[in-house]
Design a protein around this motif. Structure first.
Motif, PDB file in Angstrom:
ATOM      1  N   GLU A   1       0.748  -1.244   0.211  1.00  0.00           N
ATOM      2  CA  GLU A   1      -0.047   0.148   0.046  1.00  0.00           C
ATOM      3  C   GLU A   1       0.758   1.221  -0.184  1.00  0.00           C
ATOM      4  O   GLU A   1       0.419   2.418  -0.290  1.00  0.00           O
TER       5      GLU A   1
ATOM      6  N   PHE B   1      -2.516  -2.039  -9.320  1.00  0.00           N
ATOM      7  CA  PHE B   1      -2.370  -1.037  -7.967  1.00  0.00           C
ATOM      8  C   PHE B   1      -1.685   0.299  -8.401  1.00  0.00           C
ATOM      9  O   PHE B   1      -2.038   1.279  -8.070  1.00  0.00           O
TER      10      PHE B   1
ATOM     11  N   ARG C   1      -9.379  -0.213 -10.080  1.00  0.00           N
ATOM     12  CA  ARG C   1     -10.353  -0.184  -9.051  1.00  0.00           C
ATOM     13  C   ARG C   1     -10.539  -1.631  -8.441  1.00  0.00           C
ATOM     14  O   ARG C   1     -10.666  -1.976  -7.190  1.00  0.00           O
TER      15      ARG C   1
ATOM     16  N   ARG D   1      -7.911  -3.011  -5.867  1.00  0.00           N
ATOM     17  CA  ARG D   1      -8.167  -2.488  -4.517  1.00  0.00           C
ATOM     18  C   ARG D   1      -9.453  -3.209  -3.765  1.00  0.00           C
ATOM     19  O   ARG D   1      -9.450  -3.491  -2.678  1.00  0.00           O
TER      20      ARG D   1
ATOM     21  N   LYS E   1      -8.762  -6.610  -2.092  1.00  0.00           N
ATOM     22  CA  LYS E   1      -8.109  -6.835  -0.730  1.00  0.00           C
ATOM     23  C   LYS E   1      -6.870  -7.614  -0.854  1.00  0.00           C
ATOM     24  O   LYS E   1      -6.808  -8.879  -0.069  1.00  0.00           O
TER      25      LYS E   1
ATOM     26  N   GLY F   1      -3.577  -6.130  -0.850  1.00  0.00           N
ATOM     27  CA  GLY F   1      -2.275  -5.417  -0.299  1.00  0.00           C
ATOM     28  C   GLY F   1      -1.857  -6.382   0.786  1.00  0.00           C
ATOM     29  O   GLY F   1      -2.237  -7.135   1.471  1.00  0.00           O
TER      30      GLY F   1
END
Length: 349
Positions: A161, A268, A323, A326, A329, A331
């Protein structure tokens, strides 16, 4: 939670990124690099080669003593996190277990595969003694259970992240990292990445290559005009991905890959992910809406030509991929949280 983290402390390594993710989640984490226990033995071509091929079996006494010293420094330990684990054999793991805390193994390689020979011999013997083994391949999940691991968790690889945070605007990206089609990766003798990229170039596609060992390719003379430099890290890595109109993602066949770290990092960061069509890639992203896929180099050529000539389509796919990754999930913070929740679910912590 107080965590002892056994892993690579090089700031550019994915292991170190996971260590920082655990800290961002609010845990008190101390990192110890197991290579510190045997630096002299692993230095030099011959020494490193011998220990790699023998699965670090002859280093176990040294590593066990080093781990004893590590634990003596810790007043309290709630969790021991072993990242990679190739240096941690059965006796070393038994030393860690003396602390009375659960021990988790997180490994993104292919420890039960055949590509690396005896590299993971010590790790495989230690599998039954971990409280949780985390892997990224369905084959590894099955084979770790067969080797005695009682609790195995399958996850996707992950982006970070913070380390992979995109630039706010494209104007911030230095010109040397801007390109039409980017490939970032190492030349590997039996993977035929050079054959693939050469065919793209021969068909008129403007490819930029970053990575180590490309001078070893038999096609080097044809590729060197497209070579931008060695391995990238930090903000340069982010810039090269975000600064490209298309980013080629390749798998490691020797490692039985169906997705790689790039599969998450590229979308990402804000790159348009263009990779081999696999069951895991098509599970991660809606094809032609969130990423683009191909079965062979000829299909890749057609796909690249189409997208380079169609900016609205390219931008739509790129934004949708950002989009989706992210929403998935995946990360480092997400995966670390999932691992700790799995340990809690099994009442290990």
């Amino acid at each position: 939670m107080t965590i002892v983290y056994i892993g690579d402390d090089n700031p550019s390594s994915t292991s170190f990124h996971r260590f920082l993710a655990l800290k961002r989640l609010g845990h008190l984490v101390t990192i110890y690099n197991p290579q510190d226990a045997c630096k002299e033995q692993l230095q030099g071509f011959l020494g490193s080669k011998i220990h790699f091929r023998t699965g670090y079996q002859f280093l176990q006494n040294r590593i066990r003593k080093w781990l004893t010293t590590v634990l003596e420094k810790q007043k309290t330990v709630d969790l021991i996190w072993v990242d990679s684990g190739e240096l941690i054999g059965k006796s070393a793991l038994e030393t860690l277990k003396i602390a009375g805390a659960p021990v988790v193994l997180y490994n993104v390689d292919d420890p039960t595969g055949k590509r690396d020979g005896g590299r993971f011999k010590s790790l495989l013997r230690a599998l039954p003694f971990y409280d949780l083994v985390v892997v990224v391949r369905t084959e590894s999940e099955k084979e770790c259970r067969e080797l005695g691991a009682s609790n195995v968790l399958l996850v996707y690889r992950s982006y970070d992240e913070e380390a992979h945070k995109p630039y706010d605007t494209l104007a911030e990206i230095p010109t040397q990292f801007q390109s039409e089609i980017a490939f970032i990766g190492t030349w590997m003798r039996y993977e035929k990445r050079d054959d693939f990229l050469l065919k793209l170039i021969q068909n008129g596609l403007p490819v930029a290559i970053w990575g180590d060992r490309w001078q070893k390719s038999p096609h080097w003379n044809a590729l060197k005009a497209h070579y931008r430099g060695g391995a990238l890290g930090g903000r340069d890595y982010v810039a090269a991905i975000q600064g490209a109109k298309l980013c080629i993602g390749m798998l490691s066949k020797g490692n039985r890959d169906l997705h790689t770290q790039r599969s998450l990092e590229i979308p990402f960061i804000g790159g348009l992910f263009c990779a081999e069509r696999t069951s895991e890639h098509t599970e991660m992203y809606q094809e032609d809406e969130e990423a683009v896929f191909w079965n062979d180099v000829d299909e890749c050529i057609l796909t690249c030509r189409d997208l380079l000539g169609n900016e609205p389509k390219r931008e739509s796919i790129r934004r949708a991929g950002m989009r989706r990754v992210r929403e998935n999930k995946v990360g480092n913070e997400d995966i670390c949280t999932r691992i700790i929740e799995e340990l809690k679910r099994n009442q290990a912590i």
